[in-house]
Every structure is written in C-alpha cells, then in structure tokens.
Scaffold this active site. Structure first.
Site, short mmCIF file in Angstrom:
data_model
loop_
_atom_site.label_atom_id
_atom_site.label_comp_id
_atom_site.label_asym_id
_atom_site.label_seq_id
_atom_site.Cartn_x
_atom_site.Cartn_y
_atom_site.Cartn_z
N CYS A 93 5.46 -1.61 2.15
CA CYS A 93 5.64 -1.94 0.73
C CYS A 93 6.59 -0.99 0.03
O CYS A 93 6.99 -1.25 -1.11
CB CYS A 93 4.30 -1.94 0.01
SG CYS A 93 3.52 -0.34 -0.09
N CYS A 162 -3.11 1.90 -0.46
CA CYS A 162 -2.77 3.02 -1.34
C CYS A 162 -3.74 4.19 -1.14
O CYS A 162 -3.35 5.34 -1.28
CB CYS A 162 -2.77 2.57 -2.79
SG CYS A 162 -1.44 1.38 -3.12
#
Length: 191
Positions: A93, A162
């Site tokens: 990402c 994350c």
C-alpha cells in the site's frame, strides 16, 4: 488518500505519483456509489458517507480512537540525535513509518514518528510512541501487532496491516539501537 505527517520522506515527484495513485484507488473503491465495497471492507452501514476525510475516504472505516490519533497525532516529528531509528514499509500500500527513540540507560525517555500513509498508519505511529515512552527496551520487545491493534480499539480487517507496520518499526528501532550499542545487555541477550 495518504498524507504526510512531519517532513516529507520522499521527493515531491514520488509524493505526486503516490497521491495520483491513491486518489485513483480511492475513487474506484471507496466511493459512496459502491455500497457493496464498503461492506467488503468491514463497514456495516453506508449511511456514514457524509463523514469523508479530505481525501475522500470514509471515517466510518475507523473507530473514535483511531480518528482521534489520526486527527491529533501525538509525538510527531524527528528527534535530533536519536539513539535509535526504526523504518518500516508496506510495499503493497506504500505506507511508511519512521520511529525515533531517545534512550537513557535501558529506558526509552522519548519517542516520535513520521509517517507517510493512511489514517490508520498515522494512528498506529501515534499510539506506538505512547506505548514505548517510559518503557524499558525489554518491555518494548513485547510490543506486538495485536497490542497496537488493541491500543487503537481494533482496526478493520483491511487496516490490520498498519499494526504490523508499527510492530515492524519497533523491531527495526531495537535492531538499530543494538547495532549502535553491541555491548548493551539487551543486545548481548539477543545473541
């Protein structure tokens, strides 16, 4: 849309390229005209599409704690003459997290971060600095992706990466500190 917290980590050209890419992805995946995609990413209701961030991503993907750390990140910036620096990247990402540590003896006295990424990446960096400050290096080893996820009140399945980014940055910072201080007792215990 990705945002820069702190100073830019890469060139302006890279930033513009990444911005174009994330906008293209955001408009094709996160538009309010595609409610099925929202359910796919863990959003139960599509009535929250009025809660859009400046980049067009819905805040409905995040809980209040994540939004708070995103909108008011703690400990942002670079520490001059940091004792350790951990850098973690997610190549899928494009999220990047830099973790800076100031260490006195065996205790982390100050932590800060810079991030290039989504709201969850910024929130993960912010909460990570809170988790490591005033901890020993040994206690920092115990920080896992699950601990970061729990500290943020739970991330949606599409944003769990994350918390992995935060764990990787913490590990990289420990490795950096041990490479700079090979005779430190925690470095010797890792051999």
């Amino acid at each position: 849309m990705s945002q820069i917290v702190g100073k830019p980590l890469y060139s302006r050209e890279f930033h513009l390229w990444h911005r174009r890419l994330t906008r293209a992805l955001a408009t094709s995946i996160f538009t309010p005209f595609q409610p099925a995609s929202a359910k796919h990413f863990g959003v139960q209701s599509t009535s929250h599409f009025s809660d859009l961030t400046p980049g067009g991503l819905t805040l409905a993907l995040y809980n209040e704690k994540v939004i708070d750390h995103y909108q008011n990140p703690r400990n942002v910036g670079e520490i001059e003459s940091a004792d350790a620096l951990g850098v973690a990247e997610n190549s899928a990402c494009g999220d990047i997290l830099h973790l800076y540590l100031k260490i006195d003896g065996d205790r982390i006295v100050r932590a800060s971060f810079k991030s290039f990424g989504c709201a969850a990446a910024i929130a993960a960096g912010s909460v990570l600095t809170e988790m490591v400050t005033d901890r020993t290096l040994e206690e920092m080893k115990a920080i896992t992706k699950q601990a970061v996820d729990d500290a943020l009140g739970g991330l949606s399945p599409m944003k769990v990466h994350c918390s992995v980014l935060a764990e990787d940055a913490a590990r990289a910072a420990l490795d950096d500190y041990h490479s700079r201080n090979p005779l430190h007792p925690t470095a010797i215990n890792n051999i």
